[in-house]
Scaffold this active site. Sequence first.
Site, mmCIF file in Angstrom:
data_model
loop_
_atom_site.group_PDB
_atom_site.id
_atom_site.type_symbol
_atom_site.label_atom_id
_atom_site.label_comp_id
_atom_site.label_asym_id
_atom_site.label_seq_id
_atom_site.Cartn_x
_atom_site.Cartn_y
_atom_site.Cartn_z
ATOM 1 N N HIS A 22 60.826 23.270 13.922
ATOM 2 C CA HIS A 22 60.086 24.170 13.025
ATOM 3 C C HIS A 22 60.365 25.637 13.363
ATOM 4 O O HIS A 22 60.704 26.438 12.471
ATOM 5 C CB HIS A 22 58.588 23.882 13.138
ATOM 6 C CG HIS A 22 57.742 24.702 12.223
ATOM 7 N ND1 HIS A 22 57.404 24.283 10.954
ATOM 8 C CD2 HIS A 22 57.166 25.935 12.383
ATOM 9 C CE1 HIS A 22 56.665 25.207 10.375
ATOM 10 N NE2 HIS A 22 56.506 26.226 11.223
ATOM 11 N N GLU A 23 60.224 25.977 14.629
ATOM 12 C CA GLU A 23 60.411 27.376 15.025
ATOM 13 C C GLU A 23 61.875 27.801 14.909
ATOM 14 O O GLU A 23 62.158 28.966 14.618
ATOM 15 C CB GLU A 23 59.891 27.595 16.452
ATOM 16 C CG GLU A 23 58.405 27.332 16.634
ATOM 17 C CD GLU A 23 57.528 28.154 15.696
ATOM 18 O OE1 GLU A 23 57.945 29.252 15.292
ATOM 19 O OE2 GLU A 23 56.424 27.683 15.351
ATOM 20 N N HIS A 26 62.519 29.180 11.454
ATOM 21 C CA HIS A 26 62.149 30.595 11.341
ATOM 22 C C HIS A 26 63.190 31.483 12.029
ATOM 23 O O HIS A 26 63.627 32.500 11.477
ATOM 24 C CB HIS A 26 60.783 30.849 12.001
ATOM 25 C CG HIS A 26 59.630 30.187 11.321
ATOM 26 N ND1 HIS A 26 59.389 30.299 9.971
ATOM 27 C CD2 HIS A 26 58.616 29.418 11.824
ATOM 28 C CE1 HIS A 26 58.278 29.635 9.667
ATOM 29 N NE2 HIS A 26 57.803 29.082 10.772
#
Length: 450
Positions: A22-23, A26
């Site tokens: 997920h990170e 980003h």
Amino acid sequence: MLSILWNLAAFIIALGVLITVHEFGHFWVARRCGVRVERFSIGFGKALWRRTDRYGTEYVIALIPLGGYVKMLDERAEPVAPELRRHAFNNKTVGQRAAIIAAGPVANFIFAIFAYWLVFIIGVPGVRPVIGEITPNSIAAQAQIAPGTELKAVDGIETPDWDAVRLQLVSKIGDQQTTVSVAPFGSDQRQDKTLDLRHWAFEPDKQDPVSSLGIRPRGPQIEPVLSEVQANSAASKAGLQAGDRIVKVDGQPLTQWMKFVTFVRDNPGKPLALEIERQGSALSLTLTPDTKSVNGKAEGFAGVVPKIIPLPEEYKTIRQYGPFSAILEATDKTWQLMKLTVSMLGKLITGDVKLNNLSGPISIAQGAGMSAEFGVIYYLMFLALISVNLGIINLFPLPVLDGGHLLFLAIEKLKGGPVSERVQDFSYRIGSILLVLLMGLALFNDFSRL
């Protein structure tokens, strides 16, 4: 204790993988958009490990593995040198900022596709959805579904195995009815049957959706024939031997093993008259079950193991594809999970699904441990499921989540200027309170299930 440690290890690995994915979404898009990333952290609290790359980004693994974050250069958080302002997140276009924020959930969806791609290349074992028994007066019985038929589809969606059937049935919670296509096993002459779901009392955290409809899948057959008699047991003392077929108990004909189990369990210390068949000869014996305490209640115990006839090979399936076909199947499976997750969340809001079905970290840890015990295929499928859930939940329009940030950007695009910091701060507080309440409810549900 070992099972707790196993569940915890499987949970931490799963959480670490999914948070990193997920990170990284980003992080990767931020870099592509020219934003300076100051820190990429997996976990919160004290840093256990850290290093800094040539771009000045600090990578951290922290003590508390319950989340992560990407810290980007931003003038709203701290003063930025003039020469670095073009690399600040707040100075990027609305489209670029939206792409950076959406990249986390999108990365979770891509990971789910990748996990299922691996699963379908390795091959997923399954069992064809052939019905063994129908419970009288059940929803399935009222729809006149017969034992021995195969469930081919649910509302037009093909169901090659029982897992596919369960996935489709769960999505029907709160619906008035659903249509299933059935056919005799080995035939494709389908008939549509309508299931009346208005009074379907199904609780996802406690029941199997198939059995709750009154359907018992065709599985390995357990015959009332003994394959093993334990030494010094009640059965051994009664003279029972391996190979004996139990014909009657207290004068009642016996055709199912579970009926014998019920007789024994409900009659601790009481003599039971057995009629058995041994090598073609009929014999009469008396069995007095031993008494054992189970949850404070006395239950009978005989000390025997039944004969189990394995499921025939024609009932087994394996879904295995080449690299390209596996991508298509993995994408379709991920899309189905996304639709199911959105549907279930919507039904939680409308009340069609009870809030006590909400699961927290303890339930997820148990699921992680159980799937890991079954093997790499099932652990990958678990990771894909949680990854999809993580992606969808993060898109919720709560200010503390990615969806909330996207909502603010949409408002900024429409009004031609950013939402005031005062409104944003107030929204973050409300969002944080709601999130804490939801987490508290999920934890309460977890503890109530223990």
